[in-house]
Design an enzyme around this catalytic site. Sequence first.
Site, PDB file in Angstrom:
ATOM      1  N   MET A 147       0.834  -1.206   0.000  1.00  0.00           N
ATOM      2  CA  MET A 147       0.000   0.000   0.000  1.00  0.00           C
ATOM      3  C   MET A 147       0.871   1.260   0.000  1.00  0.00           C
ATOM      4  O   MET A 147       0.375   2.362   0.280  1.00  0.00           O
ATOM      5  CB  MET A 147      -0.935   0.001   1.210  1.00  0.00           C
ATOM      6  CG  MET A 147      -1.898  -1.188   1.170  1.00  0.00           C
ATOM      7  SD  MET A 147      -3.404  -0.895   2.081  1.00  0.00           S
ATOM      8  CE  MET A 147      -2.768  -0.570   3.707  1.00  0.00           C
ATOM      9  N   LEU A 156       6.699   3.141   1.475  1.00  0.00           N
ATOM     10  CA  LEU A 156       7.534   1.949   1.643  1.00  0.00           C
ATOM     11  C   LEU A 156       8.670   2.187   2.637  1.00  0.00           C
ATOM     12  O   LEU A 156       9.166   3.297   2.784  1.00  0.00           O
ATOM     13  CB  LEU A 156       8.099   1.537   0.280  1.00  0.00           C
ATOM     14  CG  LEU A 156       7.051   1.292  -0.811  1.00  0.00           C
ATOM     15  CD1 LEU A 156       7.739   0.870  -2.113  1.00  0.00           C
ATOM     16  CD2 LEU A 156       6.046   0.223  -0.386  1.00  0.00           C
ATOM     17  N   HIS A 185       9.197  -3.514   3.419  1.00  0.00           N
ATOM     18  CA  HIS A 185       8.860  -3.738   2.007  1.00  0.00           C
ATOM     19  C   HIS A 185      10.137  -4.041   1.216  1.00  0.00           C
ATOM     20  O   HIS A 185      10.148  -4.902   0.329  1.00  0.00           O
ATOM     21  CB  HIS A 185       8.189  -2.502   1.409  1.00  0.00           C
ATOM     22  CG  HIS A 185       6.932  -2.066   2.106  1.00  0.00           C
ATOM     23  ND1 HIS A 185       6.880  -0.961   2.928  1.00  0.00           N
ATOM     24  CD2 HIS A 185       5.684  -2.572   2.102  1.00  0.00           C
ATOM     25  CE1 HIS A 185       5.649  -0.814   3.394  1.00  0.00           C
ATOM     26  NE2 HIS A 185       4.900  -1.776   2.913  1.00  0.00           N
ATOM     27  N   GLN A 199     -10.404  -2.557   2.034  1.00  0.00           N
ATOM     28  CA  GLN A 199      -9.933  -3.215   3.256  1.00  0.00           C
ATOM     29  C   GLN A 199      -9.903  -2.268   4.445  1.00  0.00           C
ATOM     30  O   GLN A 199      -9.446  -2.636   5.522  1.00  0.00           O
ATOM     31  CB  GLN A 199      -8.574  -3.875   3.038  1.00  0.00           C
ATOM     32  CG  GLN A 199      -7.405  -2.931   2.869  1.00  0.00           C
ATOM     33  CD  GLN A 199      -6.154  -3.678   2.454  1.00  0.00           C
ATOM     34  OE1 GLN A 199      -6.037  -4.209   1.357  1.00  0.00           O
ATOM     35  NE2 GLN A 199      -5.180  -3.752   3.363  1.00  0.00           N
ATOM     36  N   GLY A 257       4.816 -10.212   4.274  1.00  0.00           N
ATOM     37  CA  GLY A 257       5.567 -10.068   5.523  1.00  0.00           C
ATOM     38  C   GLY A 257       4.908 -10.814   6.674  1.00  0.00           C
ATOM     39  O   GLY A 257       3.679 -10.812   6.803  1.00  0.00           O
ATOM     40  N   LYS A 277       4.910  -9.846   9.537  1.00  0.00           N
ATOM     41  CA  LYS A 277       4.306  -8.842  10.416  1.00  0.00           C
ATOM     42  C   LYS A 277       2.776  -8.911  10.349  1.00  0.00           C
ATOM     43  O   LYS A 277       2.092  -8.710  11.338  1.00  0.00           O
ATOM     44  CB  LYS A 277       4.783  -7.461  10.006  1.00  0.00           C
ATOM     45  CG  LYS A 277       3.967  -6.401  10.658  1.00  0.00           C
ATOM     46  CD  LYS A 277       4.726  -5.165  10.881  1.00  0.00           C
ATOM     47  CE  LYS A 277       3.804  -4.158  11.503  1.00  0.00           C
ATOM     48  NZ  LYS A 277       2.658  -3.900  10.641  1.00  0.00           N
ATOM     49  N   SER A 281       6.596  -0.121  10.064  1.00  0.00           N
ATOM     50  CA  SER A 281       5.224  -0.030   9.577  1.00  0.00           C
ATOM     51  C   SER A 281       5.032   1.356   8.975  1.00  0.00           C
ATOM     52  O   SER A 281       5.558   2.347   9.512  1.00  0.00           O
ATOM     53  CB  SER A 281       4.240  -0.219  10.744  1.00  0.00           C
ATOM     54  OG  SER A 281       2.952   0.221  10.361  1.00  0.00           O
ATOM     55  N   ARG A 337       2.517   3.010   9.211  1.00  0.00           N
ATOM     56  CA  ARG A 337       1.758   3.797  10.197  1.00  0.00           C
ATOM     57  C   ARG A 337       2.645   4.370  11.300  1.00  0.00           C
ATOM     58  O   ARG A 337       2.193   5.243  12.038  1.00  0.00           O
ATOM     59  CB  ARG A 337       0.634   2.946  10.792  1.00  0.00           C
ATOM     60  CG  ARG A 337      -0.482   2.651   9.790  1.00  0.00           C
ATOM     61  CD  ARG A 337      -1.652   1.927  10.426  1.00  0.00           C
ATOM     62  NE  ARG A 337      -2.813   1.888   9.557  1.00  0.00           N
ATOM     63  CZ  ARG A 337      -3.159   0.847   8.791  1.00  0.00           C
ATOM     64  NH1 ARG A 337      -2.421  -0.245   8.772  1.00  0.00           N
ATOM     65  NH2 ARG A 337      -4.259   0.911   8.042  1.00  0.00           N
TER      66      ARG A 337
HETATM   67  P1  AMP Z   1       1.466  -2.872   3.448  1.00  0.00           P
HETATM   68  O1  AMP Z   1       2.050  -1.849   2.532  1.00  0.00           O
HETATM   69  O2  AMP Z   1       1.429  -2.445   4.883  1.00  0.00           O
HETATM   70  O3  AMP Z   1       0.175  -3.439   2.938  1.00  0.00           O
HETATM   71  O4  AMP Z   1       2.486  -4.085   3.450  1.00  0.00           O
HETATM   72  C1  AMP Z   1       2.855  -4.727   2.246  1.00  0.00           C
HETATM   73  C2  AMP Z   1       3.629  -5.969   2.578  1.00  0.00           C
HETATM   74  O5  AMP Z   1       4.787  -5.626   3.334  1.00  0.00           O
HETATM   75  C3  AMP Z   1       2.831  -6.947   3.439  1.00  0.00           C
HETATM   76  O6  AMP Z   1       3.074  -8.264   2.985  1.00  0.00           O
HETATM   77  C4  AMP Z   1       3.380  -6.715   4.812  1.00  0.00           C
HETATM   78  O7  AMP Z   1       3.276  -7.844   5.663  1.00  0.00           O
HETATM   79  C5  AMP Z   1       4.837  -6.421   4.495  1.00  0.00           C
HETATM   80  N1  AMP Z   1       5.459  -5.710   5.617  1.00  0.00           N
HETATM   81  C6  AMP Z   1       5.003  -4.598   6.244  1.00  0.00           C
HETATM   82  N2  AMP Z   1       5.804  -4.270   7.267  1.00  0.00           N
HETATM   83  C7  AMP Z   1       6.790  -5.202   7.310  1.00  0.00           C
HETATM   84  C8  AMP Z   1       7.929  -5.419   8.138  1.00  0.00           C
HETATM   85  N3  AMP Z   1       8.223  -4.611   9.152  1.00  0.00           N
HETATM   86  N4  AMP Z   1       8.725  -6.466   7.862  1.00  0.00           N
HETATM   87  C9  AMP Z   1       8.426  -7.323   6.829  1.00  0.00           C
HETATM   88  N5  AMP Z   1       7.379  -7.164   6.005  1.00  0.00           N
HETATM   89  C10 AMP Z   1       6.569  -6.128   6.239  1.00  0.00           C
END
Ligand code: AMP
Length: 289
Positions: free
Chosen positions: A30, A33, A37, A61, A147, A149, A185, A187
């Site tokens: 999303m 990054l 990521h 979502q 991830g 996470k 994160s 966030r």
């Molecule tokens: P998001 O942009 O938050 O939807 O995350 C995209 C992908 O990155 C998802 O598969 C998350 O699980 C992964 N991700 C987010 N934060 C982390 C982290 N700290 N370590 C590993 N993968 C992550």
Amino acid sequence: MRVVRTIADLRALLRPLREAGKRIGFVPTMGFLHEGHGALIRQSAARCDTTVVSIFVNPSQFGPSEDLASYPRDLERDQNLCLEADASVLFLPEVAEIYPTGFQTHVEPGRLAEPLCGRYRPGHFRGVTTVVAKLFSIVQPDLAFFGQKDLQQTVVIRRMARDLNLPVDLVVVPTVREPDGLALSSRNANLDEDARRRALCLSEGLLAAKAAFDEGERDATRLLEFARRPLAGVDSIQYLELVDAQTLEAIHGAVDRSTALCVAAYMGSTRLIDNVLLVPSAGEAVLQA
Ligand code: AMP
């Protein structure tokens, strides 16, 4: 790195690569990054010939009172991170490209979407499975990288891929953390200095429980106590649970199989999640079998 905004352009770009037998890796995100990521993209680049990264803040979502409008964005920085991590294609669809007028078909996840985050974010995983199924269908990757996470997300998506016979293998990448332990994160950007300092207690609690587990503690109640003590620093805990890492069923009594200790908590209006895996040694599993 090619930047592509439409499904038609992405398909036209990937078709000849697929026909030439190239292995395609996919990292759905999303945006905003960070090195978490980055780790997914690097793994994909190491294992695949072509790595597609998507950035799509998926409205379906987010719940009505959640942070869709304020979700952080910085496309220029994201592009640089993708380049540095060796992505080959960056897919940036608009909402109308993914959900054109008339869109009405969803992928409904089952029981695995009910506990943990599913209990507090109704419809969240339905939004995730729907968009990931669409993205899998658009990209047709050989491998897709997620991830740890977002542990429940990996379990729900793996089940979906099996149930719908989607020809893709999932790779789960360990959580990348700040040097002090906080899980990266997007966030985290919303935390002020004080909240950032206090947010550390999430990983402190999880790592304290893991340390106790590694020293032989197997009692679920006592492990949860180790995790809860440092959590006094958060504004509110949404859940703190031990669950079977595959079925996500709550673990009571002895932790005698692969278990995830999962937490969700609010720092002000920012919701953070984290988890650690507690895996008994092979010898123990045999003893208990
Ligand atoms: P998001 O942009 O938050 O939807 O995350 C995209 C992908 O990155 C998802 O598969 C998350 O699980 C992964 N991700 C987010 N934060 C982390 C982290 N700290 N370590 C590993 N993968 C992550």
